[in-house]
Write a protein that holds these residues in place. Structure first.
Motif, PDB file in Angstrom:
ATOM      1  N   ILE A 112       0.830  -1.208   0.000  1.00 21.88           N
ATOM      2  CA  ILE A 112       0.000   0.000   0.000  1.00 21.88           C
ATOM      3  C   ILE A 112       0.866   1.261   0.000  1.00 21.88           C
ATOM      4  O   ILE A 112       0.584   2.219  -0.728  1.00 21.88           O
ATOM      5  CB  ILE A 112      -0.973  -0.003   1.199  1.00 21.88           C
ATOM      6  N   ILE A 113       1.928   1.263   0.797  1.00 23.72           N
ATOM      7  CA  ILE A 113       2.838   2.414   0.807  1.00 23.72           C
ATOM      8  C   ILE A 113       3.451   2.612  -0.575  1.00 23.72           C
ATOM      9  O   ILE A 113       3.541   3.740  -1.074  1.00 23.72           O
ATOM     10  CB  ILE A 113       3.927   2.243   1.893  1.00 23.72           C
ATOM     11  N   GLY A 114       3.847   1.521  -1.223  1.00 23.84           N
ATOM     12  CA  GLY A 114       4.397   1.614  -2.572  1.00 23.84           C
ATOM     13  C   GLY A 114       3.382   2.127  -3.579  1.00 23.84           C
ATOM     14  O   GLY A 114       3.717   2.906  -4.475  1.00 23.84           O
ATOM     15  N   ALA A 115       2.127   1.714  -3.426  1.00 20.70           N
ATOM     16  CA  ALA A 115       1.073   2.168  -4.345  1.00 20.70           C
ATOM     17  C   ALA A 115       0.820   3.665  -4.208  1.00 20.70           C
ATOM     18  O   ALA A 115       0.406   4.328  -5.155  1.00 20.70           O
ATOM     19  CB  ALA A 115      -0.218   1.390  -4.092  1.00 20.70           C
ATOM     20  N   ILE A 116       1.087   4.199  -3.030  1.00 15.23           N
ATOM     21  CA  ILE A 116       0.927   5.642  -2.801  1.00 15.23           C
ATOM     22  C   ILE A 116       2.208   6.392  -3.172  1.00 15.23           C
ATOM     23  O   ILE A 116       2.170   7.453  -3.802  1.00 15.23           O
ATOM     24  CB  ILE A 116       0.545   5.910  -1.331  1.00 15.23           C
ATOM     25  N   ALA A 117       3.353   5.834  -2.802  1.00 15.39           N
ATOM     26  CA  ALA A 117       4.633   6.522  -3.011  1.00 15.39           C
ATOM     27  C   ALA A 117       5.080   6.525  -4.478  1.00 15.39           C
ATOM     28  O   ALA A 117       5.698   7.495  -4.918  1.00 15.39           O
ATOM     29  CB  ALA A 117       5.714   5.873  -2.150  1.00 15.39           C
ATOM     30  N   ALA A 118       4.785   5.468  -5.216  1.00 13.48           N
ATOM     31  CA  ALA A 118       5.256   5.388  -6.608  1.00 13.48           C
ATOM     32  C   ALA A 118       4.750   6.538  -7.473  1.00 13.48           C
ATOM     33  O   ALA A 118       5.549   7.180  -8.169  1.00 13.48           O
ATOM     34  CB  ALA A 118       4.886   4.033  -7.210  1.00 13.48           C
ATOM     35  N   PRO A 119       3.451   6.858  -7.465  1.00 12.10           N
ATOM     36  CA  PRO A 119       3.007   8.012  -8.255  1.00 12.10           C
ATOM     37  C   PRO A 119       3.642   9.321  -7.783  1.00 12.10           C
ATOM     38  O   PRO A 119       3.970  10.186  -8.599  1.00 12.10           O
ATOM     39  CB  PRO A 119       1.488   8.041  -8.057  1.00 12.10           C
ATOM     40  N   ALA A 120       3.816   9.456  -6.465  1.00 13.14           N
ATOM     41  CA  ALA A 120       4.456  10.665  -5.940  1.00 13.14           C
ATOM     42  C   ALA A 120       5.891  10.770  -6.444  1.00 13.14           C
ATOM     43  O   ALA A 120       6.363  11.850  -6.806  1.00 13.14           O
ATOM     44  CB  ALA A 120       4.422  10.663  -4.414  1.00 13.14           C
ATOM     45  N   LEU A 121       6.591   9.648  -6.495  1.00 13.44           N
ATOM     46  CA  LEU A 121       7.954   9.619  -7.014  1.00 13.44           C
ATOM     47  C   LEU A 121       7.993   9.978  -8.498  1.00 13.44           C
ATOM     48  O   LEU A 121       8.856  10.750  -8.934  1.00 13.44           O
ATOM     49  CB  LEU A 121       8.574   8.240  -6.781  1.00 13.44           C
ATOM     50  N   ILE A 122       7.067   9.455  -9.259  1.00 14.59           N
ATOM     51  CA  ILE A 122       7.007   9.770 -10.694  1.00 14.59           C
ATOM     52  C   ILE A 122       6.770  11.253 -10.910  1.00 14.59           C
ATOM     53  O   ILE A 122       7.398  11.881 -11.758  1.00 14.59           O
ATOM     54  CB  ILE A 122       5.932   8.911 -11.393  1.00 14.59           C
ATOM     55  N   VAL A 123       5.866  11.834 -10.130  1.00 13.41           N
ATOM     56  CA  VAL A 123       5.603  13.273 -10.241  1.00 13.41           C
ATOM     57  C   VAL A 123       6.872  14.058  -9.905  1.00 13.41           C
ATOM     58  O   VAL A 123       7.227  15.012 -10.594  1.00 13.41           O
ATOM     59  CB  VAL A 123       4.434  13.687  -9.320  1.00 13.41           C
ATOM     60  N   ALA A 124       7.577  13.634  -8.856  1.00 14.41           N
ATOM     61  CA  ALA A 124       8.798  14.335  -8.449  1.00 14.41           C
ATOM     62  C   ALA A 124       9.887  14.225  -9.506  1.00 14.41           C
ATOM     63  O   ALA A 124      10.553  15.210  -9.829  1.00 14.41           O
ATOM     64  CB  ALA A 124       9.299  13.781  -7.119  1.00 14.41           C
ATOM     65  N   VAL A 125      10.059  13.044 -10.078  1.00 12.02           N
ATOM     66  CA  VAL A 125      11.102  12.825 -11.085  1.00 12.02           C
ATOM     67  C   VAL A 125      10.763  13.543 -12.388  1.00 12.02           C
ATOM     68  O   VAL A 125      11.620  14.127 -13.034  1.00 12.02           O
ATOM     69  CB  VAL A 125      11.309  11.315 -11.331  1.00 12.02           C
ATOM     70  N   ALA A 126       9.477  13.530 -12.756  1.00 18.08           N
ATOM     71  CA  ALA A 126       9.049  14.169 -14.004  1.00 18.08           C
ATOM     72  C   ALA A 126       9.040  15.686 -13.907  1.00 18.08           C
ATOM     73  O   ALA A 126       8.959  16.376 -14.913  1.00 18.08           O
ATOM     74  CB  ALA A 126       7.660  13.664 -14.397  1.00 18.08           C
ATOM     75  N   GLY A 127       9.118  16.211 -12.692  1.00 17.56           N
ATOM     76  CA  GLY A 127       9.142  17.657 -12.526  1.00 17.56           C
ATOM     77  C   GLY A 127       7.776  18.295 -12.451  1.00 17.56           C
ATOM     78  O   GLY A 127       7.667  19.502 -12.345  1.00 17.56           O
TER      79      GLY A 127
END
Length: 143
Positions: A55-70
Motif C-alpha cells: 500500500i505504501i508503494g502504491a501511494i509513493a510510486a506516483p508521488a515519485l514519478i511526479v517528483a522525477v518528471a518535474g
C-alpha cells in the motif's frame, strides 16, 4: 476528452502485471487491493508487513514519478459533483463485497490464472460499466 497515451499505458500495465507476478511468486498471494487493505486490520496479522509495504508503494510510486518528471500537480478535473463520486465509491465498495474481490484481483490476477469465477466477475463489471456509461452519457444527458 481522455488523452490517448499508449506507451505510458503499456508500461503501467506491464508494471502492474510484474508486481502481481512478484507478489504471487514471493508470497503466494493475489494482488487485489481490497484483499490487501482488508488484511491490514488488525495490524497484528502475521502478513501485515508486506501488505503495508504494498500500500505504501502504491501511494509513493506516483508521488515519485511526479517528483522525477518535474510536475508539481497531477491534473484532475471531474465534471461529476463530489456527492455523486462518494455514492459511486459506496456502490463499488458494496460490489466488492458481493463479488468477493475487486477489479485488480479478478481482472489482473484471477483472469491470468484462468479462474472461471474471476472471468465471470470481470465480464460482469465490464458490461455493467459499459451500460452505466452509455445510460449516463446518452440517456440522462451525461456529465
Amino acid at each position: 476528452m481522455t488523452v490517448f497515451t499508449p506507451i505510458t499505458s503499456l508500461l503501467g500495465g506491464a508494471l502492474i502485471g510484474l508486481a502481481a507476478v512478484i507478489l504471487m511468486a514471493m508470497h503466494g498471494r493475489i494482488a487485489g487491493i481490497s484483499g490487501i487493505l482488508s488484511g491490514l486490520l488488525p495490524p497484528t496479522a502475521a502478513d501485515w508487513a508486506w501488505r503495508a509495504a504494498f500500500i505504501i508503494g502504491a501511494i509513493a510510486a506516483p508521488a515519485l514519478i511526479v517528483a522525477v518528471a518535474g510536475n508539481t500537480v497531477i491534473a484532475f478535473d471531474s465534471p461529476v459533483p463530489a456527492p455523486w463520486l462518494v455514492v459511486g465509491g459506496v456502490i463499488v465498495g458494496v460490489g466488492i463485497q458481493f463479488g468477493s474481490g475487486c477489479t485488480s484481483g479478478h481482472g489482473v490476477c484471477g483472469m491470468a490464472r484462468l479462474s472461471v469465477r474471476s472471468i465471470a466477475a470481470t465480464l460482469t463489471f465490464m458490461a455493467t460499466t459499459t451500460i452505466t456509461v452509455f445510460v449516463i452519457r446518452h440517456g440522462l444527458g451525461g456529465f
